[in-house]
Scaffold this active site. Structure first.
Site, PDB file in Angstrom:
ATOM      1  N   CYS C  85       0.878  -1.233  -0.298  1.00  0.00           N
ATOM      2  CA  CYS C  85       0.311   0.304   0.421  1.00  0.00           C
ATOM      3  C   CYS C  85       1.338   1.482   0.124  1.00  0.00           C
ATOM      4  CB  CYS C  85      -0.810   0.607   1.074  1.00  0.00           C
ATOM      5  SG  CYS C  85      -2.292   0.897   0.843  1.00  0.00           S
ATOM      6  N   HIS C 202      -3.766  -6.007   0.890  1.00  0.00           N
ATOM      7  CA  HIS C 202      -2.968  -5.575   2.381  1.00  0.00           C
ATOM      8  C   HIS C 202      -2.921  -7.684   2.779  1.00  0.00           C
ATOM      9  CE1 HIS C 202      -2.334  -1.422   3.911  1.00  0.00           C
ATOM     10  NE2 HIS C 202      -3.774  -1.387   3.044  1.00  0.00           N
ATOM     11  N   GLU C 204      -1.016  -9.070   4.984  1.00  0.00           N
ATOM     12  CA  GLU C 204      -0.946  -9.098   7.228  1.00  0.00           C
ATOM     13  C   GLU C 204      -2.128  -8.305   7.514  1.00  0.00           C
ATOM     14  OE1 GLU C 204      -0.241  -5.996   5.161  1.00  0.00           O
ATOM     15  OE2 GLU C 204      -0.707  -4.695   6.084  1.00  0.00           O
TER      16      GLU C 204
END
Ligand SMILES: Nc1ncnc2c1ncn2[C@@H]1O[C@H](COP(=O)(O)OP(=O)(O)O)[C@@H](O)[C@H]1O
Ligand SMILES: [Mg+2]
Lengths: 729, 79, 226, 79
Positions: C85, C202, C204
């Site tokens: 990002c 994302h 994560e």
């Protein structure tokens, strides 16, 4: 300079208030001092119209660590964890400049949370707009939503819930209420009360500019046609600076160098310094030459009344200044020792070696006026006949009409502009009954919701007040959390009018009754009066933010139907109350009558029984029934679970419309697998919970007793349609 | 006809972006930079030969859309 | 395996990605952007967030940080770099990846789950996607509209430098499945040597079944195979 | 010395913002608007009397920070 009557009036201080000030201070004021009084004595800071009634709210139980009166409320969520939360309004600024108004509203509420030592973990918002066809609505809505997102997203805090409502009473007075929630340790809570004489007073954060001078008094004045003239007072938010301020403050809070801390919110340096010193029963002396200023030639008046954002006031233990300064310089923030605590009980301001103000602190805080305003009881609406002939209507058409109305449409256009998954702990995103976040690193969670029901409150403020607390409770229960406490934002018109004051008094009565019965205390809140333009007042709009605890995240619940051929049960009795329902309002355009009654015994009993079923793993999905009644609730469960339902309407003495669209309170829909039915039946009967089995889940489509058959795909499109067509996307 | 519009923040309004750019330039060693304010710029092609009409349109769109008149000022130039 | 997560003022997914790395037993250090040396690391991660408030251009000011020259050295030695990002935006601004990231087509911030087709699994970041090449991950950005000239796009396609494309749940890549208007539905790209990955989604944030999915896990488990 | 800098996107670079503004103006009824491109604008106070030096600094900061020269052009004017 002698202060003229006109200047006093311009500061929102009445003649009799000014007289009282002269007696308290013992002399005439100078302009700076008048400005300070006007900030401290206005409604926003002094709560002069509301204090009497706010005191009646239940605010304590064994979970409450800190009730109203601090920057935010704090509750115990076990294992030495504490939850800090509060709601705040930013209504007037958002109407004038929607992006910045909403953004700085979020910034302000976040500071309230991290001043108390808590890292913010979630945001919510409740926003009310005028008629979608009103020329201002479209820009206000998109501006407010991007402002809320702009600030929260940049801070990296997930926005996990909220509500968006439309009604022409908000045409010229929109509501923007933001709620923030933070997490800290029970032994690491910071308060605003100063302590000890000769301790350094420190200013940290961004520089002071001429932002929002008189913002607090603006928030307490009715709008007139001259809004444009008030424009320059708008504050601009800098979420980047706030993120740095958050990290710097939390870093400093790791050790014990802070005696007390307070954010500079409404009325900036004035209210923060006055509050800290007077809570500690001390005096405070400030050298205005030390204030970090953004603009040239700022006057003491401007410095004291500026509402520049992203600033904090600290009192440090003396000797800790250098270490603290290092932290703030690392984060690129201003740090300035601007004064010290004293034992004089006075606020003393010096500028260029001259004493420019000297006021007894008590006159600004505890001696500020408190009013017992006249109020009028809302008479119960007389017996009104329901509209005739609606029974010939087609149920599917009515459903479509409700689902495609702005108030009942899905709000994903809004919440997709908010980062809801940053921090990596979001268990339930917007779109469910409550948002759920995990307590970082643990297997427990916090459920959060925010609710209001203004048209119920308008029709009957006592019932409305009760109802909105119960709806909050229900939304928390529906995700499997044990409700703990609430925060509230009371948005009303002009309290100097008896009728408006009556709405306020009775709404609080309703809130109190429900909170007491449910053992659901109020730990923080905010009052916003004067939401009124050219004599048009908003509907009385109490917004309730609730928090609940999920001890074991393996037992969290949502509303998505899970499997085909399971049973659909309605928990709670359906008697078919249609007055004030979405059906009457949206389909028949009929707005009279009283809202559904609230039975607190049933509310509690049904809710606790649902929690019991969830904890025993006996239900697949749960959704509370609120606006739109059974049918709308069921459609929402079908769409989110991508599973259909086949329903048979029980043969009783109410008609189909009453059964499907009635808004009786204290009800839920639950989905139960056949193998669990016996156990569920037994537990519900044991607790005397009324329930009806109305059908089964099935593939792909909704079928209500052969009178309403629809495909899920098309229902999904209908409920999603409104925002897309409004913004031509 | 080509018009260009510059939009700047009013004087006392905080400019978070300008502030960060200013700080970054200082960090890069540009000591002589005293102040930076950031604004917006639009280049618009207008199919309109009549100068007066073009002027009217330009002003209207500045007021109605391009500028947030609460915190910004605009200026228009015609080419 | 060792990692460094770089923290810029305004980073806000630094903790999230550190948690993910640790979950996969990758030994992580947080590195402040003003550091002038990089701890010994196999992979450097530039996290998501709003470094410098996204002011001027996203990722631009962060790309002028002291640590960035160390990161470039690390890259030149063949070390791995992952930019998520805002991290992707920083990689673009520092010239480590080509192209640019513009405002989303609808000019709105977009936070939602999207489906991605894993286009290239032959690299250090994506090998574990071999068993599942259509995945679901959250996006949350305002400037994720990847733009490149036709020549560059062709070069990326020819070099197999595109890692992820936005798709629907069946893997169809179309305008409808493109959330932000990016060229050729690009969601993530690799450099020529394939040791640098920049991506808007994302991973994560989805490493735990309790968070409604773990499609992000495979990216971190792939790293361990190096 | 005051300098102002305008930064515009190169012609072949997509401009999502300009496009939306253009569409919105059309929806508002402004038919004569053919094209809108959005850019950035900076106003900088420079403590530097020597024009040559000022020019050098301005160009440098455009190249090094303010512009993404891959997709943007800049122009500087001195007052
Ligand atoms: N402004 C908003 N911000 C974030 N989420 C929102 C917003 N408005 C609505 N939502 C989400 O939409 C869902 C439905 O809202 P609402 O109809 O008010 O729910 P309920 O009736 O359960 O209180 C909730 O999950 C809520 O969190
Ligand atoms: Mg609900």
């Amino acid at each position: 300079m002698k202060i003229s009557e006109k200047i006093i009036e311009k500061h929102g201080i009445t003649k009799s208030e000014y007289k009282r000030i002269i007696t308290l201070v013992g002399r005439e004021l100078n302009l700076l001092e008048l400005g300070i009084f006007s900030a401290m004595w206005n409604e926003h800071c002094s709560y002069k119209s509301s204090k009497k009634y706010l005191k009646t709210l239940p605010t304590k139980n064994n979970k409450v660590i800190q009730g109203p009166g601090e920057n935010a409320g704090v509750v115990d969520i076990e294992d030495n964890d504490a939850l800090v939360f509060k709601i705040e309004s930013h209504n007037h600024p958002s109407f004038i400049e929607p992006y910045q108004g909403a953004a700085t509203g979020v910034g302000g509420i976040l500071r309230d949370i991290f001043t108390m030592g808590a890292r913010p973990i979630a945001l919510l918002n409740s926003i009310h707009f005028g008629d979608p066809n009103h020329p201002k609505t479209k820009n206000l809505l998109s501006g407010v939503v991007s402002g809320i997102g702009g600030y929260g997203n940049c801070m990296g805090i997930p926005t996990i819930g909220g509500e968006v409502k439309f009604n022409s009473s908000y045409n010229e007075n929109i509501l923007v209420n933001a709620m923030a929630v933070g997490l800290t340790k029970k032994n690491k809570i910071f308060y605003s009360k100063a302590n000890g004489v000769n301790q350094p007073v420190i200013y940290v954060g961004s520089k002071t500019g001429r932002d929002g001078i008189h913002g607090a008094s603006m928030a307490s004045a009715e709008f007139d046609d001259n809004v444009d003239n008030k424009k320059p007072t708008v504050q601009v938010g800098d979420p980047f600076a706030e993120k740095l301020l958050l990290e710097a403050c939390l870093e400093l809070m790791k050790d014990d160098s802070i005696i007390s801390i307070q954010d500079m919110g409404a009325a900036g340096l004035t209210s923060s310094s006055v509050e800290m010193a007077s809570k500690g029963n001390l005096g405070i002396e400030i050298n205005l030459d030390k204030i970090p200023c953004r603009e040239k030639k700022m006057t003491p008046y401007e410095m004291m009344l500026s509402e520049s954002q992203e600033r904090m006031l600290l009192i440090l233990k003396s000797g800790k200044e250098d270490d603290a300064k290092k932290i703030f310089s690392k984060w690129g923030l201003d740090f300035s020792i601007i004064g010290k605590t004293t034992n004089t009980n006075h606020l003393v301001l010096n500028f260029k070696n001259i004493e420019v103000a000297n006021l007894p602190l008590s006159s600004l805080s505890k001696d500020a006026p408190v009013y017992d305003r006249k109020w009028k009881k809302k008479l119960p609406s007389k017996k009104i006949d329901a509209p005739k002939n609606f029974q010939t209507k087609d149920i599917s058409e009515c459903l479509v009409k409700i689902l495609s109305s702005p108030n009942n449409a899905e709000k994903s256009w809004v919440w997709e502009q908010y980062d809801s998954t940053v921090m990596g702990d979001t268990i339930q995103k917007p779109g469910g009954d409550s948002g759920v976040v995990r307590v970082h690193g643990k297997n427990k969670g916090i459920a959060l919701t925010i609710d209001s029901s203004a048209h119920y409150c308008l029709a009957d403020p006592i019932i409305g007040g009760k109802q909105v607390v119960c709806e909050t409770w229900r939304n928390l229960v529906a995700v499997g959390s044990k409700p703990i406490a609430i925060t509230n934002c009371l948005n009303f018109g002009n309290p100097e009018k008896e009728e408006i004051m009556g709405q306020f008094v009775e709404t609080i009565d309703g809130i109190s009754q429900a909170c007491s019965y449910l053992d659901f205390p109020v730990v923080s809140g905010n009052v916003s009066f004067y939401n009124e333009t050219k004599k048009n007042s908003i509907y009385p709009t109490p917004t309730i933010g609730g928090v609940g605890l999920i001890k074991n995240l393996n037992y969290t619940m949502n509303k998505n139907l899970k499997e085909i051929d399971s049973n659909i049960l309605i928990i709670g009795k359906t008697s078919g109350h249609l007055f004030q329902s979405e059906f009457f309002r949206e389909v028949l355009n009929f707005k009279e009558g009283s809202p559904p009654a609230v039975n607190l015994f049933n509310e509690k009993n049904n809710g606790l029984s649902i929690l019991n079923l969830i904890s025993k793993n006996l239900v697949n999905s749960v959704h509370d029934i609120s606006s739109g009644g059974i049918l709308v609730a069921l459609v929402e469960m079908c769409i989110s679970g991508k599973i259909g339902a086949k329903v048979k309407i029980p043969k009783r003495d109410i008609n189909h419309f009453e059964f499907l669209f009635g808004e009786d309170q204290s009800r839920y829909i639950i989905e139960v697998n056949e193998k669990n039915m016996k156990e569920v039946d037994k537990l519900l009967k044991e607790n005397s919970v009324y329930y009806e089995k109305i059908g089964k889940t099935q593939k792909d489509s909704l079928d209500i007793d052969n009178i309403c058959k629809m495909k899920l795909n098309s229902l999904g499109e209908i409920i999603n349609k409104w925002f897309k067509s409004y913004y031509k996307e | 006809m080509k018009i260009s519009i510059t939009i700047t923040l009013k004087d006392d309004v905080l400019d978070p972006q300008g502030k960060v750019v200013n700080q970054t330039l200082k960090n890069m060693g540009y000591r002589s930079i005293e102040n930076v304010r950031q604004g917006k710029y639009f280049e618009i092609n207008l199919n309109e030969k009549d100068e007066k009409k073009a002027k009217k349109i330009s002003e209207e769109i500045c007021e109605k859309l391009l500028t947030n008149t609460v915190i910004e000022n605009y200026s228009i130039s015609y080419k | 395996m060792k990692s460094s997560v770089i923290v810029f003022p305004g980073s806000n997914c630094d903790r999230d990605v550190a948690v993910a790395l640790q979950k996969f037993k990758i030994e992580n250090k947080m590195v402040w952007h003003e550091e002038t040396t990089l701890p010994k690391s196999d992979i450097v991660v530039l996290p998501g967030g709003f470094s410098y408030g996204d002011y001027l251009r996203t990722g631009c000011i962060a790309s002028k940080s002291k640590i960035v020259s160390e990161i470039i050295k690390h890259a030149n030695k063949g070390g791995l770099i992952l930019g998520i990002c805002n991290g992707f935006q920083i990689l673009i601004e520092s010239g480590l990846l080509p192209g640019s990231l513009l405002r989303n087509k609808k000019l709105r911030f977009l936070s939602k789950n999207v489906f991605l087709k894993v286009v290239n699994i032959k690299n250090s970041f994506c090998s574990d996607f071999k068993n599942k090449d259509i995945i679901e991950l959250p996006i949350a950005h305002n400037e994720g509209n990847y733009f490149a000239s036709n020549d560059l796009i062709k070069k990326l396609e020819d070099n197999n430098s595109i890692a992820f494309k936005y798709s629907d749940k069946d893997g169809n890549i179309s305008i409808e499945s493109n959330p932000n208007g990016s060229s050729n539905n690009i969601a993530g790209i690799l450099n020529e040597k394939k040791n640098i990955l920049g991506m808007m989604p994302h991973p994560e944030r989805l490493i735990d079944p309790i968070l409604s999915g773990e499609d992000g896990s495979m990216l971190f488990s792939s790293l361990l195979k190096n």
